[in-house]
Design a protein around this motif. Structure first.
Motif, PDB file in Angstrom:
ATOM      1  N   VAL A  24       0.836  -1.200   0.000  1.00  0.00           N
ATOM      2  CA  VAL A  24       0.000   0.000   0.000  1.00  0.00           C
ATOM      3  C   VAL A  24       0.871   1.250   0.000  1.00  0.00           C
ATOM      4  CG1 VAL A  24      -1.654   1.334   1.356  1.00  0.00           C
ATOM      5  CG2 VAL A  24      -1.954  -1.139   1.105  1.00  0.00           C
ATOM      6  N   ARG A  25       1.895   1.277   0.836  1.00  0.00           N
ATOM      7  CA  ARG A  25       2.810   2.431   0.888  1.00  0.00           C
ATOM      8  C   ARG A  25       3.512   2.625  -0.459  1.00  0.00           C
ATOM      9  NH1 ARG A  25       4.777   3.839   6.340  1.00  0.00           N
ATOM     10  NH2 ARG A  25       3.554   2.707   7.892  1.00  0.00           N
ATOM     11  N   THR A  26       3.931   1.498  -1.075  1.00  0.00           N
ATOM     12  CA  THR A  26       4.613   1.587  -2.363  1.00  0.00           C
ATOM     13  C   THR A  26       3.696   2.171  -3.426  1.00  0.00           C
ATOM     14  OG1 THR A  26       5.958  -0.337  -1.792  1.00  0.00           O
ATOM     15  CG2 THR A  26       5.849   0.261  -4.122  1.00  0.00           C
ATOM     16  N   ARG A  27       2.414   1.724  -3.442  1.00  0.00           N
ATOM     17  CA  ARG A  27       1.446   2.223  -4.422  1.00  0.00           C
ATOM     18  C   ARG A  27       1.181   3.722  -4.208  1.00  0.00           C
ATOM     19  NH1 ARG A  27      -2.302  -1.020  -7.044  1.00  0.00           N
ATOM     20  NH2 ARG A  27      -0.871  -2.723  -6.546  1.00  0.00           N
ATOM     21  N   LEU A  28       1.069   4.150  -2.964  1.00  0.00           N
ATOM     22  CA  LEU A  28       0.879   5.582  -2.679  1.00  0.00           C
ATOM     23  C   LEU A  28       2.065   6.405  -3.160  1.00  0.00           C
ATOM     24  CD1 LEU A  28      -0.679   5.374   0.906  1.00  0.00           C
ATOM     25  CD2 LEU A  28      -1.819   6.264  -1.151  1.00  0.00           C
ATOM     26  N   SER A  29       3.263   5.854  -2.942  1.00  0.00           N
ATOM     27  CA  SER A  29       4.465   6.569  -3.386  1.00  0.00           C
ATOM     28  C   SER A  29       4.491   6.711  -4.899  1.00  0.00           C
ATOM     29  CB  SER A  29       5.710   5.837  -2.890  1.00  0.00           C
ATOM     30  OG  SER A  29       6.890   6.458  -3.367  1.00  0.00           O
ATOM     31  N   LEU A  30       4.096   5.661  -5.614  1.00  0.00           N
ATOM     32  CA  LEU A  30       4.056   5.718  -7.078  1.00  0.00           C
ATOM     33  C   LEU A  30       3.041   6.741  -7.579  1.00  0.00           C
ATOM     34  CD1 LEU A  30       4.301   1.913  -8.003  1.00  0.00           C
ATOM     35  CD2 LEU A  30       6.043   3.669  -8.338  1.00  0.00           C
ATOM     36  N   LEU A  31       1.969   6.934  -6.820  1.00  0.00           N
ATOM     37  CA  LEU A  31       0.947   7.912  -7.198  1.00  0.00           C
ATOM     38  C   LEU A  31       1.293   9.320  -6.754  1.00  0.00           C
ATOM     39  CD1 LEU A  31      -2.271   5.836  -6.397  1.00  0.00           C
ATOM     40  CD2 LEU A  31      -1.263   6.305  -8.641  1.00  0.00           C
ATOM     41  N   GLY A  32       2.444   9.499  -6.135  1.00  0.00           N
ATOM     42  CA  GLY A  32       2.876  10.827  -5.711  1.00  0.00           C
ATOM     43  C   GLY A  32       2.210  11.323  -4.450  1.00  0.00           C
ATOM     44  N   GLU A  33       1.687  10.421  -3.647  1.00  0.00           N
ATOM     45  CA  GLU A  33       1.002  10.775  -2.412  1.00  0.00           C
ATOM     46  C   GLU A  33       1.884  10.435  -1.205  1.00  0.00           C
ATOM     47  OE1 GLU A  33      -2.070  12.204  -1.904  1.00  0.00           O
ATOM     48  OE2 GLU A  33      -2.094  12.538  -4.073  1.00  0.00           O
ATOM     49  N   PRO A  34       1.644  11.086  -0.057  1.00  0.00           N
ATOM     50  CA  PRO A  34       2.389  10.715   1.165  1.00  0.00           C
ATOM     51  C   PRO A  34       2.116   9.256   1.527  1.00  0.00           C
ATOM     52  CG  PRO A  34       1.234  12.794   1.473  1.00  0.00           C
ATOM     53  CD  PRO A  34       0.742  12.228   0.176  1.00  0.00           C
ATOM     54  N   ILE A  35       3.149   8.532   1.907  1.00  0.00           N
ATOM     55  CA  ILE A  35       2.945   7.118   2.203  1.00  0.00           C
ATOM     56  C   ILE A  35       2.209   6.917   3.516  1.00  0.00           C
ATOM     57  CG2 ILE A  35       4.965   6.397   0.880  1.00  0.00           C
ATOM     58  CD1 ILE A  35       6.484   6.116   3.504  1.00  0.00           C
ATOM     59  N   THR A  36       2.201   7.939   4.373  1.00  0.00           N
ATOM     60  CA  THR A  36       1.434   7.853   5.622  1.00  0.00           C
ATOM     61  C   THR A  36       1.135   9.256   6.114  1.00  0.00           C
ATOM     62  OG1 THR A  36       1.361   6.909   7.848  1.00  0.00           O
ATOM     63  CG2 THR A  36       3.474   7.776   7.111  1.00  0.00           C
ATOM     64  N   LEU A  37       0.029   9.385   6.809  1.00  0.00           N
ATOM     65  CA  LEU A  37      -0.355  10.640   7.433  1.00  0.00           C
ATOM     66  C   LEU A  37      -0.257  10.505   8.945  1.00  0.00           C
ATOM     67  CD1 LEU A  37      -3.530  11.478   5.277  1.00  0.00           C
ATOM     68  CD2 LEU A  37      -1.182  12.302   4.942  1.00  0.00           C
ATOM     69  N   PHE A  38      -0.181  11.633   9.622  1.00  0.00           N
ATOM     70  CA  PHE A  38      -0.039  11.606  11.075  1.00  0.00           C
ATOM     71  C   PHE A  38      -1.223  10.894  11.721  1.00  0.00           C
ATOM     72  CE2 PHE A  38      -0.720  13.466  15.299  1.00  0.00           C
ATOM     73  CZ  PHE A  38       0.503  13.178  15.874  1.00  0.00           C
ATOM     74  N   GLY A  39      -0.901   9.862  12.509  1.00  0.00           N
ATOM     75  CA  GLY A  39      -1.936   9.130  13.218  1.00  0.00           C
ATOM     76  C   GLY A  39      -2.704   8.143  12.353  1.00  0.00           C
ATOM     77  N   GLU A  40      -2.312   7.975  11.110  1.00  0.00           N
ATOM     78  CA  GLU A  40      -3.044   7.099  10.205  1.00  0.00           C
ATOM     79  C   GLU A  40      -2.700   5.640  10.471  1.00  0.00           C
ATOM     80  OE1 GLU A  40      -4.100   7.525   5.544  1.00  0.00           O
ATOM     81  OE2 GLU A  40      -1.972   7.221   5.984  1.00  0.00           O
ATOM     82  N   ARG A  41      -3.724   4.792  10.541  1.00  0.00           N
ATOM     83  CA  ARG A  41      -3.519   3.366  10.744  1.00  0.00           C
ATOM     84  C   ARG A  41      -3.543   2.632   9.406  1.00  0.00           C
ATOM     85  NH1 ARG A  41      -8.155   2.422  15.139  1.00  0.00           N
ATOM     86  NH2 ARG A  41      -9.204   3.737  13.580  1.00  0.00           N
ATOM     87  N   GLN A  42      -3.223   1.326   9.439  1.00  0.00           N
ATOM     88  CA  GLN A  42      -3.087   0.564   8.204  1.00  0.00           C
ATOM     89  C   GLN A  42      -4.382   0.539   7.401  1.00  0.00           C
ATOM     90  OE1 GLN A  42      -1.382  -3.325   8.679  1.00  0.00           O
ATOM     91  NE2 GLN A  42       0.336  -2.611   9.938  1.00  0.00           N
ATOM     92  N   MET A  43      -5.516   0.262   8.064  1.00  0.00           N
ATOM     93  CA  MET A  43      -6.791   0.193   7.351  1.00  0.00           C
ATOM     94  C   MET A  43      -7.170   1.552   6.783  1.00  0.00           C
ATOM     95  SD  MET A  43      -7.702  -2.867   7.177  1.00  0.00           S
ATOM     96  CE  MET A  43      -9.325  -2.526   6.490  1.00  0.00           C
ATOM     97  N   GLU A  44      -6.904   2.617   7.539  1.00  0.00           N
ATOM     98  CA  GLU A  44      -7.205   3.967   7.042  1.00  0.00           C
ATOM     99  C   GLU A  44      -6.336   4.300   5.833  1.00  0.00           C
ATOM    100  OE1 GLU A  44      -8.374   5.887  11.400  1.00  0.00           O
ATOM    101  OE2 GLU A  44      -6.346   6.113  10.570  1.00  0.00           O
TER     102      GLU A  44
END
Length: 442
Positions: A24-44
């Motif tokens: 999921v983190r890798t896919r977000l990175s490929l889309l140019g998005e932050p791989i995680t947000l503050f306080g964000e959990r895996q399902m979110e």
């Protein structure tokens, strides 16, 4: 607007997204998005990725973005492959090397066939050989010279022992009396190793003067090989007797044609000095080890490095193939001996063999029934190759054991140990009693 949001929710629910958080983190990175947000959990984070993909799909941008990423990935892969090809380079070999590779290929096929037939015929004769491994006793001891001895080798028929010393000279000794017959004088610096040819009574010596020499058993210098840029360490004859390998502190090992006294191969690959070299009993492979804590296996028929063994944590000083064809032993400054299975490409035994560095390892030359290790802890030890259990410790040295060898008669196995007490010691397998023949070695 409400219908658009409803459509987006339906699209997001229908989309398949990865369940693995790393994916999921890798896919977000490929889309140019932050791989995680503050306080964000895996399902979110997974729901955010689903919503983002659904929005891009609804806007018609998803396919364009995927194509761009695929092109970028392809370019990255191509660049990595180009870089790898740049790291691999080939030197145009001589016609003599090509002929040598052809000869080695044919030679190794015959040797492999003979080895397999011999292994089948000797399968039921293992117990006497295993019992002999536990019966070695000191048979003779002689002063080998005025300086410490550095190498030793049995002749093919077991009638001679060759030694070399820090005074730069070599010596030929009669068996089993250990009477010296001649001295090999020719090196200008200390000698580091000595080896008898497996086919003839020719002797090769290596030296810190960057040369290797060929001698006959009468002490006559036949050939001198020059070319290395630093001191030589170990040498080894090819099983055919036609080629000689030399290892050096110039980070290379070389193969020479005995008959023409020419260099056939200069092999790079180690990042530090090469300390050990040996040939496979079939003659198809060579193995080198060195101060970079690596052992490399080379295919002599193609010139390629086929295996890199990298589990030692300190320099490797000793290396030897087993006559069974699929095991390789290495020993070094980490005080351990590792047994590698070439079929599995990994170490299958780790032997905490000695209290100091291991200077030499050697398999019994018939079928590899046992392994002998020599060490700076002033001992040599014999290990059964069936389970690498210690069956004998050879005491009697007053200082470091620097080299060893095993005679090739297969019935009465002898070992010769050379140490810094300047003596050459001959160990003989004593007669096996009926009780020993009937005992079962666990």
């Amino acid at each position: 607007m409400a219908s658009y949001d409803l459509s987006m929710n339906r699209r997001a629910t229908a989309l398949a997204v990865p369940t693995n958080d790393i994916a999921v983190r890798t896919r977000l990175s490929l889309l140019g998005e932050p791989i995680t947000l503050f306080g964000e959990r895996q399902m979110e984070r997974r729901d955010r990725l689903r919503t983002l993909i659904a929005k891009l799909d609804a806007d018609g941008q998803l396919e364009t973005l995927i194509n761009a990423h695929e092109q970028e990935l392809e370019e990255t892969t191509t660049m990595a492959a180009t870089a790898k090809e740049a790291d691999e380079f080939y030197t145009v070999g001589s016609k003599q090397l090509l002929e040598a590779r052809k000869f080695i290929a044919k030679f190794s096929i015959r040797r492999a066939s003979n080895r397999l037939q011999r292994a089948k015929s000797m399968r039921d004769d293992t117990l006497p050989a295993l019992n002999r491994a536990a019966t070695f006793v000191l048979d003779a001891s002689e002063i080998g010279g005025d300086r410490p001895l550095t190498g030793c080798s049995f002749s093919k028929d077991g009638n001679f022992i060759a030694t070399c010393s820090l005074n730069g000279n070599g010596g030929i000794w009669n068996m089993p009396q250990l009477t010296k017959t001649c001295t090999l004088k020719g090196h200008t610096n200390y000698a580091t190793d000595i080896a008898f040819s497996p086919v003839t009574d020719i002797v090769a010596t290596a030296s810190a003067d960057q040369t290797a020499c060929l001698w006959d058993v009468k002490g006559t210098l036949l050939t001198t090989f020059t070319g290395h840029a630093d001191r030589l360490t170990r040498i080894a004859f090819h099983p055919s007797g036609d080629y000689l390998a030399t290892a050096s502190f110039d980070n290379t090992w070389r193969m020479w044609d005995i008959n023409t006294a020419t260099e056939l191969l200069l092999q790079e690959g180690h990042s530090r000095g090469v300390y050990g070299i040996c040939f496979h009993p079939d003659g198809s492979l060579a193995a080198s080890c060195g101060l970079d804590s690596r052992a490399l296996v080379w295919d002599l028929r193609t010139g390629k490095n086929v295996l890199a063994l990298e589990e030692h944590v300190k320099p490797i000083l000793g290396i030897d193939f087993s006559p069974n064809g699929y095991q390789l032993a290495t020993g070094g400054e980490d005080n351990t001996c590792r047994i590698w299975d070439l079929r599995k490409k990994t170490s299958v035994y780790i032997i905490p063999a000695h209290l100091n560095l291991i200077s030499k390892v050697k398999f019994e030359p018939q079928q590899g029934y046992y392994l002998v290790t020599g060490s700076y802890d002033m001992t040599a030890k014999i290990w059964l190759s069936r389970d690498f259990k210690l069956v004998r410790t050879l005491f009697g040295h007053e200082a470091k054991v620097t080299s060893l060898d095993i005679s090739g008669d297969g019935q009465h196995i002898s070992t010769v140990l050379y140490s810094y007490d300047r003596t050459v010691k001959l160990w003989r397998s004593s007669k096996v009693s009926p009780e020993e023949k009937s005992m079962d070695i666990d």
